[in-house]
Design a protein around this motif. Structure first.
Motif, PDB file in Angstrom:
ATOM      1  N   SER A  65       8.022  -6.477   1.494  1.00  0.00           N
ATOM      2  CA  SER A  65       7.106  -5.556   2.175  1.00  0.00           C
ATOM      3  C   SER A  65       7.171  -4.161   1.558  1.00  0.00           C
ATOM      4  O   SER A  65       6.141  -3.509   1.356  1.00  0.00           O
ATOM      5  CB  SER A  65       7.445  -5.481   3.666  1.00  0.00           C
ATOM      6  N   GLN A  66       8.387  -3.706   1.250  1.00  0.00           N
ATOM      7  CA  GLN A  66       8.541  -2.396   0.621  1.00  0.00           C
ATOM      8  C   GLN A  66       7.900  -2.356  -0.756  1.00  0.00           C
ATOM      9  O   GLN A  66       7.238  -1.380  -1.119  1.00  0.00           O
ATOM     10  CB  GLN A  66      10.032  -2.041   0.538  1.00  0.00           C
ATOM     11  N   LYS A  67       8.072  -3.423  -1.531  1.00  0.00           N
ATOM     12  CA  LYS A  67       7.494  -3.457  -2.871  1.00  0.00           C
ATOM     13  C   LYS A  67       5.975  -3.510  -2.818  1.00  0.00           C
ATOM     14  O   LYS A  67       5.290  -2.864  -3.623  1.00  0.00           O
ATOM     15  CB  LYS A  67       8.052  -4.645  -3.653  1.00  0.00           C
ATOM     16  N   LEU A  68       5.428  -4.262  -1.887  1.00  0.00           N
ATOM     17  CA  LEU A  68       3.976  -4.309  -1.727  1.00  0.00           C
ATOM     18  C   LEU A  68       3.440  -2.954  -1.299  1.00  0.00           C
ATOM     19  O   LEU A  68       2.412  -2.494  -1.809  1.00  0.00           O
ATOM     20  CB  LEU A  68       3.594  -5.379  -0.703  1.00  0.00           C
ATOM     21  N   THR A  69       4.133  -2.306  -0.372  1.00  0.00           N
ATOM     22  CA  THR A  69       3.710  -0.988   0.102  1.00  0.00           C
ATOM     23  C   THR A  69       3.655   0.000  -1.049  1.00  0.00           C
ATOM     24  O   THR A  69       2.665   0.728  -1.215  1.00  0.00           O
ATOM     25  CB  THR A  69       4.668  -0.474   1.186  1.00  0.00           C
ATOM     26  N   GLN A  70       4.719   0.053  -1.846  1.00  0.00           N
ATOM     27  CA  GLN A  70       4.759   1.007  -2.946  1.00  0.00           C
ATOM     28  C   GLN A  70       3.742   0.656  -4.023  1.00  0.00           C
ATOM     29  O   GLN A  70       3.121   1.544  -4.616  1.00  0.00           O
ATOM     30  CB  GLN A  70       6.161   1.060  -3.555  1.00  0.00           C
ATOM     31  N   ALA A  71       3.553  -0.639  -4.270  1.00  0.00           N
ATOM     32  CA  ALA A  71       2.574  -1.052  -5.279  1.00  0.00           C
ATOM     33  C   ALA A  71       1.171  -0.631  -4.878  1.00  0.00           C
ATOM     34  O   ALA A  71       0.411  -0.108  -5.703  1.00  0.00           O
ATOM     35  CB  ALA A  71       2.642  -2.566  -5.475  1.00  0.00           C
ATOM     36  N   ILE A  72       0.823  -0.825  -3.617  1.00  0.00           N
ATOM     37  CA  ILE A  72      -0.509  -0.439  -3.136  1.00  0.00           C
ATOM     38  C   ILE A  72      -0.689   1.072  -3.236  1.00  0.00           C
ATOM     39  O   ILE A  72      -1.746   1.564  -3.668  1.00  0.00           O
ATOM     40  CB  ILE A  72      -0.720  -0.922  -1.690  1.00  0.00           C
ATOM     41  N   GLU A  73       0.341   1.821  -2.873  1.00  0.00           N
ATOM     42  CA  GLU A  73       0.256   3.286  -2.972  1.00  0.00           C
ATOM     43  C   GLU A  73       0.078   3.718  -4.428  1.00  0.00           C
ATOM     44  O   GLU A  73      -0.745   4.582  -4.736  1.00  0.00           O
ATOM     45  CB  GLU A  73       1.512   3.920  -2.375  1.00  0.00           C
ATOM     46  N   ASP A  74       0.844   3.124  -5.331  1.00  0.00           N
ATOM     47  CA  ASP A  74       0.770   3.496  -6.738  1.00  0.00           C
ATOM     48  C   ASP A  74      -0.569   3.098  -7.367  1.00  0.00           C
ATOM     49  O   ASP A  74      -1.168   3.868  -8.118  1.00  0.00           O
ATOM     50  CB  ASP A  74       1.909   2.847  -7.524  1.00  0.00           C
ATOM     51  N   LEU A  75      -1.038   1.911  -7.051  1.00  0.00           N
ATOM     52  CA  LEU A  75      -2.259   1.413  -7.681  1.00  0.00           C
ATOM     53  C   LEU A  75      -3.498   2.176  -7.250  1.00  0.00           C
ATOM     54  O   LEU A  75      -4.515   2.152  -7.953  1.00  0.00           O
ATOM     55  CB  LEU A  75      -2.419  -0.081  -7.379  1.00  0.00           C
ATOM     56  N   GLN A  76      -3.428   2.851  -6.112  1.00  0.00           N
ATOM     57  CA  GLN A  76      -4.566   3.673  -5.681  1.00  0.00           C
ATOM     58  C   GLN A  76      -4.922   4.717  -6.737  1.00  0.00           C
ATOM     59  O   GLN A  76      -6.052   5.185  -6.795  1.00  0.00           O
ATOM     60  CB  GLN A  76      -4.237   4.390  -4.362  1.00  0.00           C
ATOM     61  N   TYR A  77      -3.949   5.101  -7.557  1.00  0.00           N
ATOM     62  CA  TYR A  77      -4.155   6.182  -8.524  1.00  0.00           C
ATOM     63  C   TYR A  77      -4.262   5.670  -9.964  1.00  0.00           C
ATOM     64  O   TYR A  77      -4.188   6.454 -10.899  1.00  0.00           O
ATOM     65  CB  TYR A  77      -3.011   7.193  -8.408  1.00  0.00           C
ATOM     66  N   GLU A  78      -4.434   4.373 -10.133  1.00  0.00           N
ATOM     67  CA  GLU A  78      -4.588   3.814 -11.474  1.00  0.00           C
ATOM     68  C   GLU A  78      -6.054   3.912 -11.893  1.00  0.00           C
ATOM     69  O   GLU A  78      -6.918   3.219 -11.347  1.00  0.00           O
ATOM     70  CB  GLU A  78      -4.103   2.366 -11.502  1.00  0.00           C
ATOM     71  N   GLU A  79      -6.338   4.766 -12.866  1.00  0.00           N
ATOM     72  CA  GLU A  79      -7.718   5.079 -13.215  1.00  0.00           C
ATOM     73  C   GLU A  79      -8.507   3.901 -13.776  1.00  0.00           C
ATOM     74  O   GLU A  79      -9.729   3.846 -13.627  1.00  0.00           O
ATOM     75  CB  GLU A  79      -7.758   6.231 -14.235  1.00  0.00           C
ATOM     76  N   LYS A  80      -7.835   2.946 -14.414  1.00  0.00           N
ATOM     77  CA  LYS A  80      -8.547   1.833 -15.032  1.00  0.00           C
ATOM     78  C   LYS A  80      -8.762   0.652 -14.088  1.00  0.00           C
ATOM     79  O   LYS A  80      -9.449  -0.307 -14.443  1.00  0.00           O
ATOM     80  CB  LYS A  80      -7.797   1.360 -16.276  1.00  0.00           C
ATOM     81  N   LEU A  81      -8.194   0.721 -12.908  1.00  0.00           N
ATOM     82  CA  LEU A  81      -8.295  -0.392 -11.980  1.00  0.00           C
ATOM     83  C   LEU A  81      -9.720  -0.514 -11.427  1.00  0.00           C
ATOM     84  O   LEU A  81     -10.292   0.456 -10.935  1.00  0.00           O
ATOM     85  CB  LEU A  81      -7.308  -0.198 -10.824  1.00  0.00           C
ATOM     86  N   ARG A  82     -10.274  -1.712 -11.506  1.00  0.00           N
ATOM     87  CA  ARG A  82     -11.613  -1.980 -10.992  1.00  0.00           C
ATOM     88  C   ARG A  82     -11.605  -3.035  -9.893  1.00  0.00           C
ATOM     89  O   ARG A  82     -12.365  -2.964  -8.944  1.00  0.00           O
ATOM     90  CB  ARG A  82     -12.543  -2.432 -12.123  1.00  0.00           C
ATOM     91  N   VAL A  83     -10.737  -4.060 -10.051  1.00  0.00           N
ATOM     92  CA  VAL A  83     -10.635  -5.126  -9.057  1.00  0.00           C
ATOM     93  C   VAL A  83      -9.165  -5.503  -8.904  1.00  0.00           C
ATOM     94  O   VAL A  83      -8.444  -5.652  -9.900  1.00  0.00           O
ATOM     95  CB  VAL A  83     -11.438  -6.383  -9.468  1.00  0.00           C
ATOM     96  N   LEU A  84      -8.724  -5.658  -7.658  1.00  0.00           N
ATOM     97  CA  LEU A  84      -7.350  -6.068  -7.369  1.00  0.00           C
ATOM     98  C   LEU A  84      -7.364  -7.477  -6.787  1.00  0.00           C
ATOM     99  O   LEU A  84      -8.083  -7.764  -5.828  1.00  0.00           O
ATOM    100  CB  LEU A  84      -6.706  -5.108  -6.374  1.00  0.00           C
ATOM    101  N   ILE A  85      -6.573  -8.365  -7.389  1.00  0.00           N
ATOM    102  CA  ILE A  85      -6.429  -9.742  -6.910  1.00  0.00           C
ATOM    103  C   ILE A  85      -4.998  -9.945  -6.436  1.00  0.00           C
ATOM    104  O   ILE A  85      -4.054  -9.487  -7.083  1.00  0.00           O
ATOM    105  CB  ILE A  85      -6.748 -10.759  -8.017  1.00  0.00           C
ATOM    106  N   ILE A  86      -4.835 -10.636  -5.320  1.00  0.00           N
ATOM    107  CA  ILE A  86      -3.492 -11.053  -4.907  1.00  0.00           C
ATOM    108  C   ILE A  86      -3.468 -12.568  -4.907  1.00  0.00           C
ATOM    109  O   ILE A  86      -4.417 -13.225  -4.482  1.00  0.00           O
ATOM    110  CB  ILE A  86      -3.091 -10.480  -3.540  1.00  0.00           C
ATOM    111  N   ARG A  87      -2.381 -13.115  -5.439  1.00  0.00           N
ATOM    112  CA  ARG A  87      -2.236 -14.561  -5.570  1.00  0.00           C
ATOM    113  C   ARG A  87      -0.780 -14.935  -5.344  1.00  0.00           C
ATOM    114  O   ARG A  87       0.089 -14.066  -5.183  1.00  0.00           O
ATOM    115  CB  ARG A  87      -2.654 -15.016  -6.969  1.00  0.00           C
TER     116      ARG A  87
END
Length: 296
Positions: A65-87
């Motif tokens: 849960s902690q790793k997912l929380t931090q990943a979501i927070e960090d990825l919000q600021y990734e300029e090249k991100l267009r689509v997020l998939i979870i699998r």
């Protein structure tokens, strides 16, 4: 009214961080319980979060849960991100919900705060700026289904199992399930599924409206993920700011009356008018070529 909505929205910004390369929370190690993959080549702009707790069926522990929380927070600021998939990286299982073995060892005083943090995580996923897709290639039960309900779209294999089974444990879905499932399939059917703790397969989940697509599972057990990639590739060429504004208009507009919803849509449209991408789109159309969007 329009001016007040624009003030609430704020102006779109281009973030120039390189968090996928620098963040200590985003791991590409194959043996980590959360694997982050930044696709490249023609798929640049797609980021995949892989759940990887095979012995615990990808259940939510404190650590995951902690790793997912931090990943979501960090990825919000990734300029090249267009689509997020979870699998899932584990064949046959998407996420079994809460880690009940860990939960059993928690003092009662810790259970409420832990569930609240989990609810906040899934809310943050639901409000993630860019389009999101959940690839369900196995069982998505309890909190696992709740997590997928917070994503914009869900793809399931035909042999996937989906259900909010918490009442069987004398509790209720506590991470948004009672609300998000109701908004998807209506109160009556949501009550039936939650009251009975019923688990449905992929085809029935599609009929009920829980998932967007259902696909026949393949030998590798990743058919839903491959379909999710196809869908992500359809989204990639579109204007990044337009995608964010469209998502915000849909998410917020669906929760308010139609008059305010239309005003909110107008405010979101106002955000795309001054962008360079809008001019690029018009220019590319006139010149009969593919647009080159930058998210600005």
């Amino acid at each position: 009214m329009l001016r007040s909505w624009i003030g609430l929205l704020g102006r779109p910004k281009v973030i120039t961080s390189q968090l996928l390369k620098k963040s200590r929370y985003l791991s590409t190690a194959a043996n980590d319980e959360l694997v982050v993959q930044q696709l490249d080549g023609d798929d640049e702009g797609i980021v995949v979060l892989g759940l990887n707790r095979p012995k615990a069926k990808n259940s939510f522990s404190k650590s995951l849960s902690q790793k997912l929380t931090q990943a979501i927070e960090d990825l919000q600021y990734e300029e090249k991100l267009r689509v997020l998939i979870i699998r899932s990286m584990i064949p046959g299982i998407f996420c079994a919900g809460a880690d009940l073995k860990e939960r059993a060892t928690m003092p009662q005083s810790e259970v409420g705060p832990f569930v609240s943090r989990l609810r906040r995580l899934l809310f943050d996923m639901q409000n993630f700026a860019t389009p999101t897709i959940a690839a369900i290639d196995g069982a998505a039960l309890g909190g696992g289904l709740e997590m997928s309900l917070g994503f914009d779209m869900r793809i399931a294999s035909n042999n996937a199992s989906l259900g909010l089974v918490e009442t069987k444990l004398a509790i209720i879905p506590g991470a948004g399930g009672t609300q998000n499932l109701t908004r998807l399939i209506g109160a009556s059917m949501a009550k039936e599924m939650i009251f009975t703790g019923r688990v449905v397969k992929g085809e029935e989940a599609k009929t009920l409206g829980i998932v967007n697509h259902v696909v026949k599972q393949n030998e590798n057990g990743d058919a839903a993920y491959l379909k999710s990639l196809d869908l992500a590739r359809e989204i990639l060429p579109q204007g990044p700011v337009a995608l964010r504004m469209a998502k915000r208009a849909i998410n917020c507009g669906s929760e308010i009356d139609i008059s305010n919803a239309l005003a909110f849509e107008q405010a979101c449209y106002a955000q795309v008018i001054p962008t360079k991408d809008r001019i690029e789109g018009l220019t590319a159309f006139r010149e009969k070529r593919k647009p080159k969007y930058t998210g600005s």
